[in-house]
Each structure stands twice: as C-alpha cells, then as structure tokens.
Scaffold this active site. Structure first.
Site, PDB file in Angstrom:
ATOM      1  N   ALA A  89       0.662  -1.137  -0.068  1.00 28.62           N
ATOM      2  CA  ALA A  89       0.024  -0.035  -0.062  1.00 28.62           C
ATOM      3  C   ALA A  89       0.854   1.342  -0.207  1.00 28.62           C
ATOM      4  O   ALA A  89       2.347   1.165   0.446  1.00 28.62           O
ATOM      5  CB  ALA A  89      -0.836  -0.076   1.186  1.00 28.62           C
ATOM      6  N   ASP A  90       0.318   2.264  -0.306  1.00 29.23           N
ATOM      7  CA  ASP A  90       0.765   3.728  -0.095  1.00 29.23           C
ATOM      8  C   ASP A  90      -0.340   4.666  -0.109  1.00 29.23           C
ATOM      9  O   ASP A  90      -1.411   4.437  -0.294  1.00 29.23           O
ATOM     10  CB  ASP A  90       1.699   4.035  -1.613  1.00 29.23           C
ATOM     11  CG  ASP A  90       2.532   5.301  -1.068  1.00 29.23           C
ATOM     12  OD1 ASP A  90       3.211   5.447  -0.086  1.00 29.23           O
ATOM     13  OD2 ASP A  90       2.372   6.204  -1.981  1.00 29.23           O
ATOM     14  N   GLN A  91       0.183   6.020   0.267  1.00 30.17           N
ATOM     15  CA  GLN A  91      -0.798   6.841   0.634  1.00 30.17           C
ATOM     16  C   GLN A  91      -0.066   8.096   0.378  1.00 30.17           C
ATOM     17  O   GLN A  91       0.942   8.556   0.779  1.00 30.17           O
ATOM     18  CB  GLN A  91      -1.532   6.737   1.790  1.00 30.17           C
ATOM     19  CG  GLN A  91      -2.740   7.742   2.125  1.00 30.17           C
ATOM     20  CD  GLN A  91      -2.977   7.689   3.559  1.00 30.17           C
ATOM     21  OE1 GLN A  91      -2.546   8.143   4.658  1.00 30.17           O
ATOM     22  NE2 GLN A  91      -4.336   7.300   3.736  1.00 30.17           N
ATOM     23  N   ALA A 145      -3.559   3.578  -2.083  1.00 27.82           N
ATOM     24  CA  ALA A 145      -3.512   2.954  -2.971  1.00 27.82           C
ATOM     25  C   ALA A 145      -3.244   1.355  -2.644  1.00 27.82           C
ATOM     26  O   ALA A 145      -2.249   1.391  -1.679  1.00 27.82           O
ATOM     27  CB  ALA A 145      -2.165   3.148  -4.021  1.00 27.82           C
TER      28      ALA A 145
END
Length: 233
Positions: A103-105, A146
């Site tokens: 994940a990424d943010q 994401a």
C-alpha cells in the site's frame, strides 16, 4: 487500474461520519477470502490494526523502497506505482504461495488561489508538519490510499486507489504545538493522524471511510484479494 469511488457503499467495513465529535475505526470481521497465506507488506501500525480487526491470519514484511524516487504528475498513478514497487521489492524474498498486500498513501490539499491541489506525503521536518496542520484548520484534505494485491503463486495482481476527504474544525496553534511535540504524525502522509488525541475530536466530517484515511480501505482490499485469487479454493 481499478478505482473505487469515494461514494461507494461501505457495507460492514469502515465507517462514515457526519459532524461527529470523535473518530472510531469500525471494521467487522470478515471470512478470509482465500486459502493462501496472507502477507501485509507494510510496517504501518494502523494497517496492522485494520487487518487484525478483519480477523485474518497474516504475517508482515517491510519493503525497502525509495518512495521519493518514484514520481508522477498524477498523484493517483504515483501512489499506485509506489504500492506496486513495494510488491516487486518483496516478491523475490517471500515464501510462495502467498498473497501479498502492499500500500501507499498521499494527501491532496487545495490551498485555493487557483494553485490547484498540492501533493503531500510524510512531512520531512517539524516545520513542514506544523505548516501542514495549520493549513487544515477549518479546511478539508483528501487522502489517496493505493493498494496492490499480488498472488505470488501465479503472479496475478489487482490494484486500486480509494479516495476519502477529511474536513476539520479549527485547529489552534496550541493544538498544533502539542501534536507535533508528541511526534506521532511525522510518519503519516499529510502530517496528520485520526487517532492522534489532539486531533480526533477536531474532525468535522469524513467523506469516504475511516479505514481508508488510515491507509487500508477494507472494501477495496476485499475486492482486490478476491480478484487476485479468484481461482483459488
């Protein structure tokens, strides 16, 4: 890329708020969607807590990725590519078969004056963290979360980006100083954390879901895991 609109129904996962004085994560346990072992490729305590709430057995692994080296003028594409890069970094050193979740943010903030939306990642200094928090007072900030779910057994991957918006009440200079002194927001995209004691009561409204703002949108996650493992019984 599969994109889940922020207006999608949330069902039993996540929670939507409307002018509530407090923020609570509300994630109901779900049946594990596949028989494969699950690996959460993240060191985020918030993401681990959400996974624990789902009731799924999982292990964790921390990717070694230079996120700043991955840039794209489209912030949605950028955070999706970072999540994808984390999956690539972990895939070779994990046991197979398994389902890998990365994940990424990033956050988007529109200061007005026709400047457009500014992409905000983790603050790089105390001064930047203070500037971020001061700017949110009586304003709103978007979060883009994401996810990349990779079936390490057959290489199938499914990904998507979920958007939420946090509207804030007034954030006083004293609150900013207290929050920064505790240091909890320095590792959070946009320089804020819903579970920070000095901030949680200042949330006016959330469009989207609490789990999405915390970095692991549950509805999107369940959809992507099912999509990546649809032929696994």
């Amino acid at each position: 890329m599969d994109e889940t609109p922020k207006t999608d129904p949330l069902g039993g996962g996540g929670s939507s708020l409307s002018s509530q004085p407090d923020v609570e994560l509300q994630v109901q346990p779900r049946p594990k969607p596949c028989s494969l072992p699950i690996v959460l490729g993240s060191s985020s305590g918030y993401r681990r807590r959400i996974m624990d709430s789902l009731g799924w057995e999982f292990s964790t692994a921390s990717p070694d990725v230079d996120e700043k080296a991955i840039r794209d003028p489209d912030p949605r594409k950028m955070c999706a590519e970072i999540a994808r890069a984390k999956a690539r970094a972990l895939a070779e050193r994990l046991d197979k078969p398994a389902v890998l979740i990365t994940a990424d943010q990033v956050c988007l903030f529109d200061e007005g004056h026709g400047r457009g939306e500014e992409v905000r990642e983790k603050p790089e200094s105390v001064e930047e963290a203070k500037a971020f928090l001061r700017s949110y007072s009586c304003r709103s900030v978007k979060t883009l979360s994401a996810l990349c779910v990779t079936n390490l057994d057959n290489g199938r991957a499914a990904e998507g980006v979920h958007e939420s918006t946090v509207a804030w009440r007034e954030i006083s200079p004293a609150v900013v100083d207290d929050v920064i002194a505790r240091g909890n927001v320095m590792g959070s995209a946009g320089g804020f954390a819903l579970e920070e004691p000095g901030l949680r009561s200042l949330v006016d409204k959330i469009e989207g879901s609490v789990d999405s703002v915390l970095g692991l949108p549950v509805e999107l996650l369940c959809t992507l895991v099912e999509r990546a493992t649809c032929d696994v019984t």
